[in-house]
Write an enzyme that holds these catalytic residues in place. Structure first.
Site, short mmCIF file in Angstrom:
data_model
loop_
_atom_site.label_atom_id
_atom_site.label_comp_id
_atom_site.label_asym_id
_atom_site.label_seq_id
_atom_site.Cartn_x
_atom_site.Cartn_y
_atom_site.Cartn_z
N LYS A 1 0.83 -1.21 0.00
CA LYS A 1 0.00 0.00 0.00
C LYS A 1 0.87 1.26 0.00
O LYS A 1 0.68 2.16 -0.82
CB LYS A 1 -0.92 -0.01 1.23
CG LYS A 1 -1.87 1.15 1.26
CD LYS A 1 -2.76 1.11 2.48
CE LYS A 1 -2.25 2.10 3.49
NZ LYS A 1 -2.97 2.09 4.75
N ASP B 1 -6.84 1.23 1.10
CA ASP B 1 -6.80 1.58 2.52
C ASP B 1 -8.15 1.18 3.13
O ASP B 1 -8.97 0.52 2.48
CB ASP B 1 -6.49 3.07 2.70
CG ASP B 1 -7.71 3.92 2.40
OD1 ASP B 1 -8.63 3.44 1.69
OD2 ASP B 1 -7.77 5.06 2.89
#
Ligand code: SF4
Length: 227
Positions: free
Chosen positions: A126, A145
């Protein structure tokens, strides 16, 4: 309860279209002025609000200038400079160690590949995706997220639970030109309307195509639990 479009691809395209209209200026909210600051801000933002990170990095980026400053900083001092951030001790260690690797293996520059970025300390897929997209203009994937995770499930785009698996599914249905923007649109909508505890479905531009819509819907598909 809304009715999703027939295919996941059509549903994803419609979601992007509508959210783009609702949030035309959607973009990253972390503040930074170079790639290293971006990397540090993203490391700090794990399980912490962007607002809090921006407040703390304002002072941090004035005090530390470049990878060498962070790599040479005493652990206690750097941790103290981050003490309003969640997990500040671990994050100080991640930043110091990452900057050591950046100095030793990358001539002081933040690397520009997924493999090299994820070898840095405290950097997962991420974080690496955010740094690639906003630091290097390289879009290799979709940043998943907590907002992207929740909205994608609520909107019936995926039934996966792990961020890595959700990312793979989204990459098959979200048009590639929107991979970066999809995240920011979900974050804006997640903050403004579709929050975790009490989404405002009555005021949502996606209500008629959302299978989790609360009107007469029974289940929040993000959690799989009844509303
Ligand atoms: S606010 Fe309600 S209708 Fe809108 S996306 Fe979230 S759950 Fe669906």
């Amino acid at each position: 309860m809304g009715t999703p479009l027939e295919s996941h691809t059509e549903q994803a395209e419609e979601v992007v279209d509508r959210l783009e209209e609702a949030y035309p200026d959607s973009t990253i909210s972390l503040r930074y002025s170079n790639r290293l600051e971006l990397l540090i801000a993203v490391i700090l933002s794990a399980q912490c609000t962007d607002e809090r990170v921006n407040k703390e990095t304002k002072k941090l980026f004035e005090k530390y200038d470049g990878a060498e400053d962070y790599a040479n900083a005493p652990q206690d001092e750097l941790a103290e400079d981050l003490n309003s951030i969640t997990y500040y001790n671990s994050k100080a260690e991640y930043i110091r160690t990452s900057c050591e690797i950046i100095l030793e293996e990358h001539d002081g520059e933040v690397p520009d590949t997924m493999d090299e970025l994820t070898e840095l300390s405290g950097v997962g897929r991420k974080t690496a995706n955010v740094v690639l997209q906003h630091g290097h203009d390289v879009v290799e994937g979709i940043v998943v997220d907590t907002h992207v995770q929740r909205l994608s499930r609520r909107l019936g785009l995926t039934e996966e639970k792990r961020p890595e698996a959700i990312e793979q599914e989204l990459m098959e249905i979200v048009p590639e030109g929107y991979w970066q923007q999809f995240t920011h649109l979900c974050i804006d909508h997640g903050r403004a309307i579709c929050d975790a505890r009490n989404p405002d479905c009555a005021d949502c531009v996606l209500a008629d195509i959302c299978p989790s819509e609360k009107g007469d819907g029974e289940i929040d598909l993000a959690s799989g639990e009844p509303w």
